[in-house]
Design a protein around this motif. Structure first.
Motif, PDB file in Angstrom:
ATOM      1  N   GLY A 106       3.244   5.057   6.714  1.00 48.06           N
ATOM      2  CA  GLY A 106       3.677   5.431   5.365  1.00 48.06           C
ATOM      3  C   GLY A 106       4.190   4.242   4.581  1.00 48.06           C
ATOM      4  N   ASN A 107       4.418   3.140   5.280  1.00 51.70           N
ATOM      5  CA  ASN A 107       5.079   1.965   4.676  1.00 51.70           C
ATOM      6  C   ASN A 107       4.025   0.980   4.167  1.00 51.70           C
ATOM      7  N   MET A 108       3.367   1.383   3.097  1.00 49.26           N
ATOM      8  CA  MET A 108       2.245   0.624   2.538  1.00 49.26           C
ATOM      9  C   MET A 108       2.519   0.327   1.071  1.00 49.26           C
ATOM     10  N   LEU A 109       1.830  -0.679   0.548  1.00 47.78           N
ATOM     11  CA  LEU A 109       1.966  -1.005  -0.882  1.00 47.78           C
ATOM     12  C   LEU A 109       0.619  -1.481  -1.411  1.00 47.78           C
ATOM     13  N   GLN A 110       0.232  -0.938  -2.558  1.00 45.66           N
ATOM     14  CA  GLN A 110      -0.988  -1.420  -3.213  1.00 45.66           C
ATOM     15  C   GLN A 110      -0.629  -2.579  -4.138  1.00 45.66           C
ATOM     16  N   VAL A 111      -1.364  -3.684  -3.997  1.00 46.88           N
ATOM     17  CA  VAL A 111      -1.131  -4.884  -4.814  1.00 46.88           C
ATOM     18  C   VAL A 111      -2.458  -5.339  -5.411  1.00 46.88           C
ATOM     19  N   ARG A 112      -2.362  -6.319  -6.334  1.00 50.59           N
ATOM     20  CA  ARG A 112      -3.563  -6.879  -6.961  1.00 50.59           C
ATOM     21  C   ARG A 112      -3.755  -8.333  -6.541  1.00 50.59           C
ATOM     22  N   GLY A 113      -5.010  -8.673  -6.233  1.00 46.41           N
ATOM     23  CA  GLY A 113      -5.356 -10.047  -5.891  1.00 46.41           C
ATOM     24  C   GLY A 113      -6.180 -10.690  -6.989  1.00 46.41           C
ATOM     25  N   ASP A 114      -7.061 -11.609  -6.601  1.00 44.70           N
ATOM     26  CA  ASP A 114      -7.940 -12.278  -7.570  1.00 44.70           C
ATOM     27  C   ASP A 114      -8.768 -11.261  -8.344  1.00 44.70           C
ATOM     28  N   GLU A 115      -8.974 -11.585  -9.632  1.00 44.98           N
ATOM     29  CA  GLU A 115      -9.798 -10.750 -10.520  1.00 44.98           C
ATOM     30  C   GLU A 115      -9.335  -9.296 -10.544  1.00 44.98           C
ATOM     31  N   ASP A 116      -8.016  -9.117 -10.369  1.00 42.75           N
ATOM     32  CA  ASP A 116      -7.415  -7.778 -10.449  1.00 42.75           C
ATOM     33  C   ASP A 116      -7.882  -6.824  -9.351  1.00 42.75           C
ATOM     34  N   LYS A 117      -8.478  -7.357  -8.294  1.00 46.73           N
ATOM     35  CA  LYS A 117      -8.928  -6.491  -7.199  1.00 46.73           C
ATOM     36  C   LYS A 117      -7.721  -5.930  -6.469  1.00 46.73           C
ATOM     37  N   ARG A 118      -7.743  -4.627  -6.176  1.00 48.19           N
ATOM     38  CA  ARG A 118      -6.607  -3.976  -5.524  1.00 48.19           C
ATOM     39  C   ARG A 118      -6.786  -3.949  -4.012  1.00 48.19           C
ATOM     40  N   TYR A 119      -5.671  -4.050  -3.310  1.00 40.55           N
ATOM     41  CA  TYR A 119      -5.648  -3.989  -1.845  1.00 40.55           C
ATOM     42  C   TYR A 119      -4.514  -3.065  -1.430  1.00 40.55           C
ATOM     43  N   LEU A 120      -4.709  -2.313  -0.356  1.00 42.79           N
ATOM     44  CA  LEU A 120      -3.602  -1.553   0.220  1.00 42.79           C
ATOM     45  C   LEU A 120      -3.086  -2.354   1.410  1.00 42.79           C
ATOM     46  N   VAL A 121      -1.832  -2.777   1.304  1.00 42.80           N
ATOM     47  CA  VAL A 121      -1.246  -3.687   2.295  1.00 42.80           C
ATOM     48  C   VAL A 121      -0.408  -2.885   3.289  1.00 42.80           C
ATOM     49  N   MET A 122      -0.597  -3.194   4.574  1.00 41.35           N
ATOM     50  CA  MET A 122       0.138  -2.494   5.633  1.00 41.35           C
ATOM     51  C   MET A 122       0.185  -3.390   6.864  1.00 41.35           C
ATOM     52  N   SER A 123       0.929  -2.958   7.867  1.00 39.00           N
ATOM     53  CA  SER A 123       0.979  -3.719   9.116  1.00 39.00           C
ATOM     54  C   SER A 123      -0.225  -3.376   9.993  1.00 39.00           C
ATOM     55  N   GLU A 124      -0.449  -4.227  10.985  1.00 40.96           N
ATOM     56  CA  GLU A 124      -1.520  -3.985  11.957  1.00 40.96           C
ATOM     57  C   GLU A 124      -1.279  -2.669  12.708  1.00 40.96           C
ATOM     58  N   ALA A 125      -0.002  -2.410  13.068  1.00 42.70           N
ATOM     59  CA  ALA A 125       0.330  -1.171  13.780  1.00 42.70           C
ATOM     60  C   ALA A 125      -0.024   0.049  12.933  1.00 42.70           C
ATOM     61  N   ALA A 126       0.306  -0.011  11.644  1.00 44.20           N
ATOM     62  CA  ALA A 126      -0.026   1.094  10.736  1.00 44.20           C
ATOM     63  C   ALA A 126      -1.539   1.268  10.652  1.00 44.20           C
ATOM     64  N   HIS A 127      -2.244   0.166  10.481  1.00 48.46           N
ATOM     65  CA  HIS A 127      -3.708   0.191  10.364  1.00 48.46           C
ATOM     66  C   HIS A 127      -4.333   0.800  11.620  1.00 48.46           C
ATOM     67  N   ASN A 128      -3.867   0.355  12.779  1.00 48.01           N
ATOM     68  CA  ASN A 128      -4.421   0.836  14.054  1.00 48.01           C
ATOM     69  C   ASN A 128      -4.136   2.314  14.302  1.00 48.01           C
ATOM     70  N   SER A 129      -3.084   2.838  13.679  1.00 51.53           N
ATOM     71  CA  SER A 129      -2.724   4.250  13.901  1.00 51.53           C
ATOM     72  C   SER A 129      -3.577   5.206  13.073  1.00 51.53           C
ATOM     73  N   LEU A 130      -4.265   4.697  12.058  1.00 49.58           N
ATOM     74  CA  LEU A 130      -5.030   5.558  11.151  1.00 49.58           C
ATOM     75  C   LEU A 130      -6.329   6.037  11.807  1.00 49.58           C
ATOM     76  N   THR A 131      -6.730   7.241  11.457  1.00 50.24           N
ATOM     77  CA  THR A 131      -8.025   7.752  11.913  1.00 50.24           C
ATOM     78  C   THR A 131      -9.124   7.136  11.050  1.00 50.24           C
ATOM     79  N   GLN A 132     -10.354   7.204  11.530  1.00 47.70           N
ATOM     80  CA  GLN A 132     -11.471   6.665  10.738  1.00 47.70           C
ATOM     81  C   GLN A 132     -11.590   7.404   9.405  1.00 47.70           C
TER      82      GLN A 132
END
Length: 310
Positions: free
Chosen positions: A244-270
């Motif tokens: 649940g501890n995620m944040l959406q940010v903007r990178g180059d050319e205003d591209k959005r990314y959802l940022v999270m930890s590896e543990a959070a990423h690994n816990s998600l289902t496909q």
């Protein structure tokens, strides 16, 4: 007004360790059987790698170092003591743990001004500490900046009256509920809203299982759906991996990314990953030491900067 920003402030840790003052109601914290100096070194390595990954995709990361003399073990989580708003106002917040109050430093504001940002007014809520009342920034509150709604799970670190006062000052509609986790066979309040909920531009990741009151859960879902958010539900077990501890940010050319930890990423289902990636790529980094000892993760480490430029 945007929900996401390209600029974030991060504080590089110097005295990172498990904070005994926050462990009393942060049930995500755990002790590890290694020396504090080694814990700090590992935390610094995780921090530096995380910053590099963010900068690689074009996120403007302003890194300020912690002050060694302060002995502030949780300084790596600045979003709890400060928030920076597009109107030029800065809010500083009352903190539950006494040793966290020393994290509030004027040098941070001077640094942002040096970086070309304009600070109009500082809204200081810290006097509430004298009454034993707390509201720990965007840890306690999830702000939907587009729809001017603020979500808050009440806890010892999130006072209802102070939350409503913040919402009046910054013109947000308060949405209040209670979120719990099972600890030692008891349902106890989750210490920060941002470990069970994240609002991105077009979707929301939320641990609905943690909201025991059906009426409160229904009300929260209605607000999110009325605002056109797709709901991506996570389990309590996934929440404990900081999903649940995620944040959406903007990178180059205003591209959005959802940022999270590896543990959070690994816990998600496909299926959950596919839903998120239909909106934006995932950016994850290993934060194992910071998560285990600090009881906070990727979102807690990033204070979003929405201030106007000079």
């Amino acid at each position: 007004m945007r929900q996401t920003t390209n600029t974030i402030l991060m504080i590089r840790p110097i005295n990172f360790r498990m904070n005994e003052q926050t462990a009393v109601n942060n049930y995500f914290q755990e002790d590890i059987a290694i020396k504090n100096a080694e814990i700090n070194t590992k935390a610094q390595e995780e921090f530096d790698t995380f910053v590099d990954k963010l900068r690689t995709v074009g996120v403007n990361v302003i890194v300020e170092s912690d002050d060694k003399l302060m002995d502030t073990p949780d300084s790596v989580f600045p979003n709890n003591w400060v928030s920076f708003h597009n109107c030029g106002d800065v809010a500083i917040y009352p903190m539950f743990a006494e040793n966290r109050r020393k994290e509030r430093r004027d040098e941070v504001f001077m640094r942002l001004e040096d970086e070309g940002f304009k600070i109009k007014e500082i809204m200081d809520y810290t006097s509430a500490e004298e009454e034993g009342v707390f509201l720990e920034g965007t840890g306690s509150m999830i702000l939907d900046r587009i729809n001017r709604k603020a979500y808050c799970a009440l806890s010892p670190r999130a006072d209802e009256d102070l939350f409503i006062e913040f919402c009046e000052d910054f013109e947000y509609l308060p949405i209040i509920f209670r979120a719990n986790q099972t600890t030692d066979n008891q349902r106890l309040p989750i210490y920060h809203t941002n470990v069970m909920m994240c609002i991105a531009e077009e979707f929301a990741v939320i641990c609905l299982e943690s909201i025991d009151n059906k009426k409160e859960r229904k009300n929260l879902l209605k607000h999110l759906r009325d605002d056109g958010k797709e709901i991506i539900s996570i389990s309590e077990a996934q929440m404990h991996q900081f999903a649940g501890n995620m944040l959406q940010v903007r990178g180059d050319e205003d591209k959005r990314y959802l940022v999270m930890s590896e543990a959070a990423h690994n816990s998600l289902t496909q299926e959950q990953i596919d839903k998120i990636q239909s909106y934006c790529p995932i950016l994850s980094s290993s934060l194992e030491t910071i998560e285990t000892c600090g009881g906070g993760s990727a979102r807690c480490m990033m204070a979003e900067v929405f201030l106007p430029k000079k």
